[in-house]
Design an enzyme around this catalytic site. Structure first.
Site, short mmCIF file in Angstrom:
data_model
loop_
_atom_site.label_atom_id
_atom_site.label_comp_id
_atom_site.label_asym_id
_atom_site.label_seq_id
_atom_site.Cartn_x
_atom_site.Cartn_y
_atom_site.Cartn_z
N GLY A 1 0.84 -1.20 0.00
CA GLY A 1 0.00 0.00 0.00
C GLY A 1 0.87 1.24 0.00
CB THR B 1 -0.89 4.43 -5.07
OG1 THR B 1 0.23 3.87 -5.75
CG2 THR B 1 -1.48 5.54 -5.92
CB THR C 1 3.21 10.06 -9.62
OG1 THR C 1 2.21 9.56 -10.51
CG2 THR C 1 4.51 9.38 -9.95
CD GLU D 1 6.58 -2.47 -8.30
OE1 GLU D 1 7.12 -1.35 -8.21
OE2 GLU D 1 5.46 -2.71 -7.85
C1 LIG Z 1 -4.45 -2.07 -11.76
C2 LIG Z 1 -3.53 -1.25 -10.90
C3 LIG Z 1 -2.86 -1.85 -9.86
C4 LIG Z 1 -2.05 -1.09 -9.00
N1 LIG Z 1 -1.47 -1.69 -7.92
C5 LIG Z 1 -0.86 -0.92 -6.97
C6 LIG Z 1 -0.40 -1.50 -5.74
O1 LIG Z 1 -0.52 -2.70 -5.51
N2 LIG Z 1 0.11 -0.67 -4.81
C7 LIG Z 1 0.24 0.67 -5.00
O2 LIG Z 1 0.72 1.35 -4.10
N3 LIG Z 1 -0.15 1.24 -6.17
C8 LIG Z 1 -0.70 0.48 -7.15
N4 LIG Z 1 -1.14 1.05 -8.33
C9 LIG Z 1 -1.00 2.48 -8.52
C10 LIG Z 1 -0.01 2.85 -9.64
O3 LIG Z 1 1.30 2.65 -9.20
C11 LIG Z 1 -0.32 4.29 -10.05
O4 LIG Z 1 -1.60 4.31 -10.66
C12 LIG Z 1 0.70 4.84 -11.00
O5 LIG Z 1 1.95 4.94 -10.33
C13 LIG Z 1 0.30 6.21 -11.49
O6 LIG Z 1 -0.09 7.04 -10.43
P1 LIG Z 1 -1.53 7.78 -10.45
O7 LIG Z 1 -2.54 6.83 -10.92
O8 LIG Z 1 -1.73 8.40 -9.11
O9 LIG Z 1 -1.35 8.89 -11.54
P2 LIG Z 1 -1.06 10.43 -11.34
O10 LIG Z 1 0.13 10.63 -10.45
O11 LIG Z 1 -2.31 11.11 -10.95
O12 LIG Z 1 -0.65 10.85 -12.82
C14 LIG Z 1 -1.61 10.88 -13.89
C15 LIG Z 1 -0.86 11.02 -15.20
O13 LIG Z 1 -0.09 12.22 -15.18
C16 LIG Z 1 1.27 11.96 -15.42
N5 LIG Z 1 2.10 12.89 -14.62
C17 LIG Z 1 2.01 13.15 -13.28
N6 LIG Z 1 2.94 14.05 -12.92
C18 LIG Z 1 3.64 14.36 -14.05
C19 LIG Z 1 4.75 15.23 -14.35
N7 LIG Z 1 5.33 15.95 -13.38
N8 LIG Z 1 5.19 15.29 -15.62
C20 LIG Z 1 4.61 14.57 -16.60
N9 LIG Z 1 3.56 13.72 -16.40
C21 LIG Z 1 3.09 13.64 -15.14
C22 LIG Z 1 1.50 10.52 -15.03
O14 LIG Z 1 2.58 9.96 -15.72
C23 LIG Z 1 0.16 9.89 -15.42
O15 LIG Z 1 0.19 9.53 -16.78
C24 LIG Z 1 -1.90 0.30 -9.24
C25 LIG Z 1 -2.56 0.90 -10.31
C26 LIG Z 1 -3.37 0.15 -11.14
C27 LIG Z 1 -4.10 0.83 -12.27
#
Ligand SMILES: Cc1cc2nc3c(=O)[nH]c(=O)nc-3n(C[C@H](O)[C@H](O)[C@H](O)COP(=O)(O)OP(=O)(O)OC[C@H]3O[C@@H](n4cnc5c(N)ncnc54)[C@H](O)[C@@H]3O)c2cc1C
Length: 383
Positions: free
Chosen positions: A122, A124, A130, A241
């Site tokens: 856990g 995110t 991100t 990972e």
């Molecule tokens: C099916 C699935 C399983 C997952 N499993 C896990 C898990 O087990 N544990 C866990 O902790 N997380 C998990 N995740 C979370 C995953 O790691 C995040 O969804 C991923 O890292 C992207 O973060 P976000 O969704 O918050 O996107 P955001 O951070 O909201 O970003 C949205 C978009 O904007 C872009 N972006 C953001 N900031 C910038 C910047 N400064 N410059 C350019 N582009 C930018 C990103 O690249 C992305 O394309 C999972 C996600 C999914 C969909």
């Protein structure tokens, strides 16, 4: 076809034989029911593959990360979904590298024996995305325990895991010198009071959840490593990972290329196999080359990791190149199958969805590009 299978023949054969017991009708049914592939993960565990990285002294097989990636590659390549079980492989590294002797003694033999799973992590949160340093989940030390409050999102495999690695802030952001300091990681019993789990229905059949944390009590001895250094430990684990997931993408990529090649050779339209048309064979050939090239970076990154050398750039590049190559191959495979690519019984639409995930998770494409721009090319930091 046996593309890209020239190393670890015995390991590959053994994993392939096990995966062969779970054919495409098994994965189709699991996907249709949105179920967890319990029988598959159980068989993988009983055969010892899920404890590949656990040292022999704790009951595991003490394999290298390179060998672990071969296991995951073969799962994907068999037509299965390695995403249902890869978590244990990379979470294991966090415990192995940063856990105390007592934590290893207490948990590793049980995980190796298949009595417990450590499949969930856990990190995110809905508000932070991100930008992990902005997490709001807080752990406050009270005597011999920590009391945790907050919220996580996309916590995968939690309902099929006894243990979870949880990241929480132990020192407020305003009180730390560097924003990456003051966060800690804990081993959490997933059945603890104070955890409310709400599944997220998603594009892939991926068991993933929202987690609401309300006065969750964690014994202080479940803190991994030193308090305040958790983010560093998580980053450390992320290289493993990324390399494991790169290998899964390679497995998917070869699966798509083989599937497309076979179908194109058999499908006759205008009185000849469609493979005879260069418009069909060239994209398949190009996909194959891209996978082969990306696979070199996967092995380079894995070798550096196994030699305990810095591998951040290579792990990121491997994950990015392999995910891109497998997604391109997925597109080519779907296109080659025409309308039949959309029929669930061909497995392509399912694998298409599954392979798309890896351009977003566990780290999205832009974040990898910015890592390479900043840390390898020395370009200005963009955020
Ligand atoms: C099916 C699935 C399983 C997952 N499993 C896990 C898990 O087990 N544990 C866990 O902790 N997380 C998990 N995740 C979370 C995953 O790691 C995040 O969804 C991923 O890292 C992207 O973060 P976000 O969704 O918050 O996107 P955001 O951070 O909201 O970003 C949205 C978009 O904007 C872009 N972006 C953001 N900031 C910038 C910047 N400064 N410059 C350019 N582009 C930018 C990103 O690249 C992305 O394309 C999972 C996600 C999914 C969909």
């Amino acid at each position: 076809m046996n593309l890209g299978r020239d190393n670890f023949p015995e390991l590959r054969d053994a994993v392939r034989t096990l995966c062969g017991q779970f054919d495409s009708s098994y994965w189709q049914a699991i996907d249709e029911q949105r179920a967890y592939p319990e029988a598959f993960v159980d068989a993988l565990t009983r055969a010892g593959w899920m404890s590949a990285l656990i040292p022999e002294e704790f009951g595991g097989s003490g394999l290298s990360l390179t060998e672990a990636t071969v296991i995951m590659e073969e799962v994907s390549r068999s037509g299965g979904n390695a995403g249902s079980c890869h978590g244990q492989m990379y979470n294991m590294n966090t415990l192995l590298r940063h856990g105390s002797a007592e934590q290893k003694r207490r948990y590793l033999p049980k995980i190796a024996a298949g009595e417990m799973r450590l499949q969930a992590m856990g990190v995110t949160e809905p508000g932070a995305g991100t930008d992990t340093t902005k997490i709001k989940t807080v752990a406050v030390r009270k005597g011999d325990r920590y009391v945790v409050n907050g919220q996580k999102v996309w916590t995968s495999r939690l309902q099929h895991s006894e243990l979870m690695i949880l990241l929480a802030r132990t020192t407020p952001l305003a009180e730390v010198k560097r924003k990456s300091e003051g966060m800690s990681i804990f081993l959490v019993d997933t059945k603890s009071k104070g955890l409310e789990v709400r599944p997220i229905r998603n594009m892939v059949n991926h068991e993933t959840n929202q987690v609401f944390i309300d006065n969750l009590e964690i014994p202080a001895e479940n803190l991994i490593g030193e308090e305040g250094k958790g983010f560093r430990y998580i980053l450390d684990g992320l290289n493993a990972e990324r390399i494991l997931i790169a290998a899964e993408c390679v497995g998917d990529g070869y699966w798509f290329v083989e599937k497309a090649s076979r179908y194109a050779s058999e499908r006759v339209v205008f009185d000849r196999p469609i493979a005879q048309n260069q418009g069909i064979q060239f994209p398949i050939a190009e996909s194959y080359m891209e996978i082969e090239a990306a696979n070199l970076m996967r092995y380079k990154a894995a070798a550096l990791y196994d030699e305990k050398k810095p591998c951040g750039a290579e792990a990121n590049m491997a994950k990015h190149l392999c995910a891109k190559a497998s997604w391109e191959a997925a597109n080519v495979c779907l296109q080659t199958h025409g309308g039949f690519g959309f029929a669930a019984e061909y497995d392509i639409e399912r694998k298409f969805r599954e392979s798309r995930l890896y351009l977003v998770a566990p780290i999205s494409t832009n974040l990898i590009l910015s890592y390479i721009a900043e840390h390898v090319l020395g370009l200005p930091r963009s955020f």
